[in-house]
Motif scaffolding. Structure first.
Motif, short mmCIF file in Angstrom:
data_model
loop_
_atom_site.label_atom_id
_atom_site.label_comp_id
_atom_site.label_asym_id
_atom_site.label_seq_id
_atom_site.Cartn_x
_atom_site.Cartn_y
_atom_site.Cartn_z
N LEU A 1 2.21 13.29 9.87
CA LEU A 1 3.11 12.40 9.75
C LEU A 1 2.34 11.13 8.91
O LEU A 1 1.43 10.71 9.25
CB LEU A 1 3.75 11.86 10.95
N VAL A 2 3.05 10.82 8.03
CA VAL A 2 2.58 9.61 6.99
C VAL A 2 3.77 8.70 6.84
O VAL A 2 4.77 9.16 6.44
CB VAL A 2 1.85 9.92 5.83
N TRP A 3 3.64 7.35 6.99
CA TRP A 3 4.50 6.43 6.48
C TRP A 3 4.02 5.50 5.44
O TRP A 3 2.94 5.12 5.64
CB TRP A 3 5.09 5.65 7.94
N LEU A 4 4.72 5.14 4.79
CA LEU A 4 4.36 4.09 3.60
C LEU A 4 5.38 3.32 3.42
O LEU A 4 6.47 3.42 2.95
CB LEU A 4 4.09 4.95 2.18
N VAL A 5 5.17 1.85 3.59
CA VAL A 5 5.97 0.69 3.23
C VAL A 5 5.54 -0.25 2.24
O VAL A 5 4.54 -0.70 2.34
CB VAL A 5 6.27 -0.01 4.79
N PRO A 6 6.57 -0.41 1.38
CA PRO A 6 6.44 -1.29 0.28
C PRO A 6 6.67 -2.89 0.62
O PRO A 6 7.76 -2.88 1.55
CB PRO A 6 6.77 -0.69 -0.86
N SER A 7 6.03 -3.78 0.03
CA SER A 7 6.77 -5.19 0.04
C SER A 7 6.05 -6.01 -1.01
O SER A 7 5.25 -5.50 -1.75
CB SER A 7 6.30 -5.82 1.23
N LYS B 1 7.93 3.11 11.50
CA LYS B 1 8.04 4.42 11.78
C LYS B 1 9.24 5.23 11.58
O LYS B 1 9.77 5.90 12.59
CB LYS B 1 7.02 5.07 12.75
N THR B 2 10.02 5.09 10.34
CA THR B 2 11.25 5.63 10.30
C THR B 2 11.52 6.66 9.15
O THR B 2 10.37 6.73 8.34
CB THR B 2 12.27 4.43 9.95
N GLU B 3 12.39 7.32 9.16
CA GLU B 3 12.44 8.58 8.15
C GLU B 3 12.46 7.74 6.68
O GLU B 3 11.99 8.56 5.94
CB GLU B 3 13.82 9.17 8.31
N ASN C 1 6.74 -7.39 -5.16
CA ASN C 1 7.61 -7.70 -6.17
C ASN C 1 6.64 -7.03 -7.23
O ASN C 1 5.46 -6.72 -7.06
CB ASN C 1 8.13 -8.93 -6.55
N ALA C 2 7.01 -6.82 -8.59
CA ALA C 2 6.46 -6.49 -9.69
C ALA C 2 5.17 -7.14 -9.91
O ALA C 2 4.20 -6.25 -10.59
CB ALA C 2 7.35 -6.39 -10.80
N GLY C 3 5.07 -8.25 -9.60
CA GLY C 3 3.98 -9.07 -9.67
C GLY C 3 2.73 -8.64 -8.76
O GLY C 3 1.76 -8.74 -9.03
N SER C 4 3.28 -8.47 -7.65
CA SER C 4 2.25 -8.11 -6.69
C SER C 4 2.81 -7.18 -5.58
O SER C 4 3.70 -7.80 -4.70
CB SER C 4 1.67 -9.30 -6.19
N LEU C 5 2.63 -6.05 -5.57
CA LEU C 5 3.21 -5.14 -4.53
C LEU C 5 1.80 -4.87 -3.31
O LEU C 5 1.01 -4.40 -3.79
CB LEU C 5 3.22 -3.69 -5.01
N HIS C 6 2.41 -5.02 -2.09
CA HIS C 6 1.68 -4.77 -0.97
C HIS C 6 2.34 -3.50 -0.33
O HIS C 6 3.31 -3.16 -0.44
CB HIS C 6 1.66 -5.85 0.00
N PHE C 7 1.26 -2.78 0.16
CA PHE C 7 1.55 -1.36 1.08
C PHE C 7 1.01 -1.63 2.45
O PHE C 7 -0.03 -1.97 2.54
CB PHE C 7 1.20 -0.37 0.09
N GLN C 8 1.81 -1.04 3.26
CA GLN C 8 1.37 -0.82 4.68
C GLN C 8 1.42 0.79 4.88
O GLN C 8 2.45 1.33 4.33
CB GLN C 8 2.25 -1.51 5.59
N ALA C 9 0.74 1.43 5.31
CA ALA C 9 0.64 2.88 5.79
C ALA C 9 -0.09 3.26 6.94
O ALA C 9 -0.77 2.44 7.49
CB ALA C 9 0.06 3.51 4.44
N ALA C 10 0.64 4.47 7.51
CA ALA C 10 -0.21 4.86 8.80
C ALA C 10 0.08 6.53 8.72
O ALA C 10 0.88 6.95 7.97
CB ALA C 10 0.45 4.24 9.91
N SER C 11 -0.89 7.09 9.66
CA SER C 11 -0.78 8.47 9.85
C SER C 11 -1.01 9.03 11.28
O SER C 11 -1.71 8.01 11.87
CB SER C 11 -1.66 9.28 8.59
N ASP C 12 -0.86 10.05 11.74
CA ASP C 12 -0.95 10.46 12.79
C ASP C 12 -2.40 11.49 12.91
O ASP C 12 -2.80 11.93 13.77
CB ASP C 12 0.05 11.19 13.41
N SER C 13 -3.10 11.40 11.72
CA SER C 13 -4.15 12.06 11.55
C SER C 13 -5.30 11.27 11.12
O SER C 13 -4.94 10.21 10.29
CB SER C 13 -3.93 13.15 10.25
N ALA C 14 -6.30 11.48 11.72
CA ALA C 14 -7.83 10.50 11.48
C ALA C 14 -8.01 10.76 10.06
O ALA C 14 -8.49 9.58 9.46
CB ALA C 14 -8.76 11.03 12.49
N ILE C 15 -8.06 11.77 9.65
CA ILE C 15 -8.69 12.04 8.03
C ILE C 15 -7.77 11.48 7.14
O ILE C 15 -7.90 10.81 6.19
CB ILE C 15 -9.19 13.38 7.76
#
Length: 144
Positions: free
Chosen positions: A60-66, A48-50, A68-82
């Motif tokens: 607040l929303v955070w989006l973290v990629p990991s 949860k960094t800038e 490569n071009a063959g397969s990108l994975h994303f983690q994400a979170a928010s402080d809002s339920a919706i």
């Protein structure tokens, strides 16, 4: 391979449209969104960094990629339920896919399930910002 990959994001979108068709009104759909958000995997506090923050969102929303071009994975979170529920939908469509497919896939499920009409302008802007950042990450892996 490419035809399968293209249909997988499309299939994910169709599954979302089909799921939301079960609900008669928007109260039920919002509750379903909130429930989806609660099912997101735990998000590490240290991410949860800038650097990973999505600007343009009221919450607040955070989006973290990991990956490569063959397969990108994303983690994400928010402080809002919706918003967490929106993240769950976005990740179903875009995470663990080739970068080229991520860039090429338009988020038609937003219109198809009526989200475009039922989100506040600030949430719509935030969703657009999240999708733009996700696609920018994917485009960057294609160009590297």
């Amino acid at each position: 391979m490419n035809a399968i990959a293209t249909s997988s994001a499309e299939l994910a979108q169709q599954d979302i449209v089909d799921e939301f068709a079960f609900f008669g009104d928007w109260t039920e759909r919002y509750q379903y969104l909130i429930d989806l958000g609660k099912q997101l995997p735990p998000f590490p506090e240290e991410l949860k960094t800038e650097d990973y923050r999505v600007h343009g969102c009221q919450s607040l929303v955070w989006l973290v990629p990991s990956g490569n071009a063959g397969s990108l994975h994303f983690q994400a979170a928010s402080d809002s339920a919706i918003v967490s529920g929106l993240i769950a939908l976005v990740l179903r469509v875009y995470s663990d896919r080739p970068a080229s497919e991520i860039v090429a896939t338009e988020p038609r499920f937003i219109e198809a399930i009526g989200l475009a009409k039922h989100l506040s302008p600030t949430r719509s802007n935030g969703l657009a910002a999240m999708l733009a950042k996700l696609k920018a990450y994917a485009a960057a892996t294609l160009n590297s």
